[in-house]
Scaffold this motif. Structure first.
Motif, PDB file in Angstrom:
ATOM      1  N   LEU A  57      -4.586  18.212   1.606  1.00 26.88           N
ATOM      2  CA  LEU A  57      -4.369  16.808   1.220  1.00 26.88           C
ATOM      3  C   LEU A  57      -3.753  16.048   2.391  1.00 26.88           C
ATOM      4  O   LEU A  57      -2.708  16.454   2.915  1.00 26.88           O
ATOM      5  CB  LEU A  57      -3.431  16.744   0.010  1.00 26.88           C
ATOM      6  N   GLY A  58      -4.397  14.962   2.818  1.00 27.18           N
ATOM      7  CA  GLY A  58      -3.914  14.219   3.984  1.00 27.18           C
ATOM      8  C   GLY A  58      -4.253  14.969   5.262  1.00 27.18           C
ATOM      9  O   GLY A  58      -3.392  15.254   6.084  1.00 27.18           O
ATOM     10  N   CYS A  59      -5.546  15.283   5.434  1.00 32.49           N
ATOM     11  CA  CYS A  59      -5.971  16.163   6.542  1.00 32.49           C
ATOM     12  C   CYS A  59      -5.960  15.463   7.893  1.00 32.49           C
ATOM     13  O   CYS A  59      -5.844  16.090   8.932  1.00 32.49           O
ATOM     14  CB  CYS A  59      -7.369  16.694   6.257  1.00 32.49           C
ATOM     15  N   SER A  60      -6.131  14.136   7.888  1.00 28.88           N
ATOM     16  CA  SER A  60      -6.269  13.336   9.104  1.00 28.88           C
ATOM     17  C   SER A  60      -7.465  13.801   9.937  1.00 28.88           C
ATOM     18  O   SER A  60      -8.350  14.477   9.417  1.00 28.88           O
ATOM     19  CB  SER A  60      -4.972  13.354   9.909  1.00 28.88           C
ATOM     20  N   GLN A 147      -8.327  21.995 -13.799  1.00 23.50           N
ATOM     21  CA  GLN A 147      -8.216  23.432 -13.495  1.00 23.50           C
ATOM     22  C   GLN A 147      -9.328  23.952 -12.590  1.00 23.50           C
ATOM     23  O   GLN A 147     -10.022  24.912 -12.931  1.00 23.50           O
ATOM     24  CB  GLN A 147      -8.201  24.225 -14.798  1.00 23.50           C
ATOM     25  N   SER A 148      -9.498  23.298 -11.446  1.00 25.12           N
ATOM     26  CA  SER A 148     -10.590  23.721 -10.564  1.00 25.12           C
ATOM     27  C   SER A 148     -10.115  24.128  -9.166  1.00 25.12           C
ATOM     28  O   SER A 148     -10.922  24.575  -8.358  1.00 25.12           O
ATOM     29  CB  SER A 148     -11.630  22.601 -10.454  1.00 25.12           C
ATOM     30  N   CYS A 149      -8.820  23.957  -8.867  1.00 22.58           N
ATOM     31  CA  CYS A 149      -8.355  24.264  -7.503  1.00 22.58           C
ATOM     32  C   CYS A 149      -7.353  25.415  -7.536  1.00 22.58           C
ATOM     33  O   CYS A 149      -6.534  25.516  -8.446  1.00 22.58           O
ATOM     34  CB  CYS A 149      -7.672  23.035  -6.887  1.00 22.58           C
ATOM     35  N   HIS A 150      -7.445  26.257  -6.487  1.00 22.85           N
ATOM     36  CA  HIS A 150      -6.530  27.410  -6.438  1.00 22.85           C
ATOM     37  C   HIS A 150      -5.333  27.167  -5.537  1.00 22.85           C
ATOM     38  O   HIS A 150      -4.262  27.703  -5.761  1.00 22.85           O
ATOM     39  CB  HIS A 150      -7.295  28.651  -5.954  1.00 22.85           C
ATOM     40  N   LEU A 151      -5.535  26.368  -4.476  1.00 24.40           N
ATOM     41  CA  LEU A 151      -4.414  26.147  -3.552  1.00 24.40           C
ATOM     42  C   LEU A 151      -4.467  24.732  -2.985  1.00 24.40           C
ATOM     43  O   LEU A 151      -5.490  24.309  -2.440  1.00 24.40           O
ATOM     44  CB  LEU A 151      -4.496  27.158  -2.396  1.00 24.40           C
ATOM     45  N   PHE A 152      -3.359  24.020  -3.131  1.00 27.45           N
ATOM     46  CA  PHE A 152      -3.214  22.720  -2.465  1.00 27.45           C
ATOM     47  C   PHE A 152      -2.272  22.883  -1.289  1.00 27.45           C
ATOM     48  O   PHE A 152      -1.203  23.506  -1.430  1.00 27.45           O
ATOM     49  CB  PHE A 152      -2.616  21.675  -3.422  1.00 27.45           C
ATOM     50  N   HIS A 153      -2.679  22.303  -0.173  1.00 31.44           N
ATOM     51  CA  HIS A 153      -1.811  22.302   1.008  1.00 31.44           C
ATOM     52  C   HIS A 153      -1.671  20.864   1.464  1.00 31.44           C
ATOM     53  O   HIS A 153      -2.619  20.074   1.402  1.00 31.44           O
ATOM     54  CB  HIS A 153      -2.473  23.131   2.122  1.00 31.44           C
ATOM     55  N   SER A 154      -0.473  20.487   1.910  1.00 30.18           N
ATOM     56  CA  SER A 154      -0.312  19.154   2.480  1.00 30.18           C
ATOM     57  C   SER A 154       0.822  19.219   3.494  1.00 30.18           C
ATOM     58  O   SER A 154       1.921  19.655   3.183  1.00 30.18           O
ATOM     59  CB  SER A 154       0.014  18.143   1.379  1.00 30.18           C
ATOM     60  N   SER A 155       0.524  18.827   4.719  1.00 29.79           N
ATOM     61  CA  SER A 155       1.531  18.921   5.761  1.00 29.79           C
ATOM     62  C   SER A 155       1.766  17.556   6.395  1.00 29.79           C
ATOM     63  O   SER A 155       0.826  16.906   6.860  1.00 29.79           O
ATOM     64  CB  SER A 155       1.067  19.935   6.813  1.00 29.79           C
ATOM     65  N   TYR A 156       3.030  17.127   6.374  1.00 30.61           N
ATOM     66  CA  TYR A 156       3.431  15.899   7.060  1.00 30.61           C
ATOM     67  C   TYR A 156       2.794  14.649   6.453  1.00 30.61           C
ATOM     68  O   TYR A 156       2.457  13.712   7.182  1.00 30.61           O
ATOM     69  CB  TYR A 156       3.061  15.986   8.551  1.00 30.61           C
ATOM     70  N   CYS A 157       2.598  14.605   5.148  1.00 32.46           N
ATOM     71  CA  CYS A 157       1.924  13.459   4.528  1.00 32.46           C
ATOM     72  C   CYS A 157       2.721  12.831   3.389  1.00 32.46           C
ATOM     73  O   CYS A 157       2.686  11.615   3.225  1.00 32.46           O
ATOM     74  CB  CYS A 157       0.591  13.892   3.916  1.00 32.46           C
TER      75      CYS A 157
END
Ligand SMILES: C[S@@+](CC[C@H](N)C(=O)[O-])C[C@H]1O[C@@H](n2cnc3c(N)ncnc32)[C@H](O)[C@@H]1O
Length: 266
Positions: A57-60, A147-157
């Motif tokens: 999330l917020g990949c830029s 219920q469709s995602c296993h992992l959310f990642h978001s860095s610096y956003c």
């Protein structure tokens, strides 16, 4: 300002582009590496599906998002090759950011990324098949089916708010005394507006992601926080945000001078 429509990092590959100015963000990503690897491993071991869906999330538009993807691929490839009895999985990756993001730059990097991933792939492991897609939209809205995602990642956003807090900046409203952050001269009313906006945004974010995560799914979220309870002490951010607000003010003054000058001449 409409954040969803107007906000984006500097596009392209020029000197001032996000791509060439995101080393601090890379540092944050690397510092959270151990936490990320643990989460990926646990999600993989708990998987009841042939597809593992992972979202940045917020990949830029820089390399950092692909470094994240590469870590996930490595961990899952290693885990699935070293444990007998675990079923093979394929990886679906969604790279999310606001619509104004330079997704094209990321897309253009994908061919090279795939070749590099294949070349660096460790011996004795099976490289897991992966599929990467861009997903424009605000993470303050629903982005996925339930219920469709296993992992959310978001860095610096997540320190970006969904909107400028209502009540800030217009005529007869609070103003932040020339600051672009909470600084020593920020009125208490402005601090309160930002605090409320933060609470609203984070509650909404967690509610939305909770709906989208599978049972046992995980999130790894890295974002600016505060070391001190004193809201007026921003630690190491005081200096750069102070410089930034002075630079912006000086630009605004120059523009005003030019407008007044041209008005007088006219
Ligand atoms: C500082 S960049 C970090 C990018 C990347 N994660 C990294 O580590 O290099 C923050 C990103 O968050 C994105 N962003 C801010 N608000 C957002 C929102 N509501 N939804 C999706 N992306 C958002 C910005 O567009 C920007 O690309």
């Amino acid at each position: 300002m409409n954040m969803e429509r107007d906000l984006h990092m500097a596009s392209g590959e020029g000197e001032a582009s996000y791509v060439n100015n995101s080393r601090l963000q890379l540092k944050a990503l690397l510092e959270a590496e151990v936490v990320l690897e643990k989460a990926v491993r646990e999600v993989y071991m708990d998987l009841h599906n042939p597809t593992m869906t992972v979202v940045d999330l917020g990949c830029s538009s820089g390399q950092n998002t692909l470094i994240f993807v590469s870590k996930v691929i490595k961990v899952v490839s290693r885990e699935s090759s070293s444990r007998s009895g675990f079923h093979p999985v394929e990886l679906q990756v969604f790279l999310n950011d606001l619509p104004g993001n330079d997704f094209n730059h990321v897309f253009r990097s994908l061919e090279r990324f795939k070749k590099q991933t294949a070349a660096e792939h460790e011996e004795n492991t099976t490289l897991l098949p992966f599929y990467i897609a861009g997903l424009p939209g605000s993470y303050y809205t629903r982005l996925f089916p339930p219920q469709s995602c296993h992992l959310f990642h978001s860095s610096y956003c997540l320190h970006w708010r969904s909107q400028v807090p209502a009540g800030l900046g217009g005529a007869n409203e609070y103003i932040n005394e020339g600051n672009v952050y909470i600084a020593k001269t920020t009125p208490a009313g402005v601090v309160e507006l930002y605090r409320r906006q933060f609470q609203e945004d984070m509650l909404l974010f967690f509610k939305l992601r909770h709906e989208e995560l599978v049972l046992g799914g995980q999130m790894v979220l890295t974002f600016h926080g505060r070391k001190y309870e004193d809201l007026y002490n921003n630690g190491y951010l005081d200096h750069p945000t102070g410089l930034l607000s002075r630079a912006l003010q000086s630009l605004v003054e120059q523009v005003c001078h030019i407008i007044i000058f041209t008005t007088v001449i006219a």
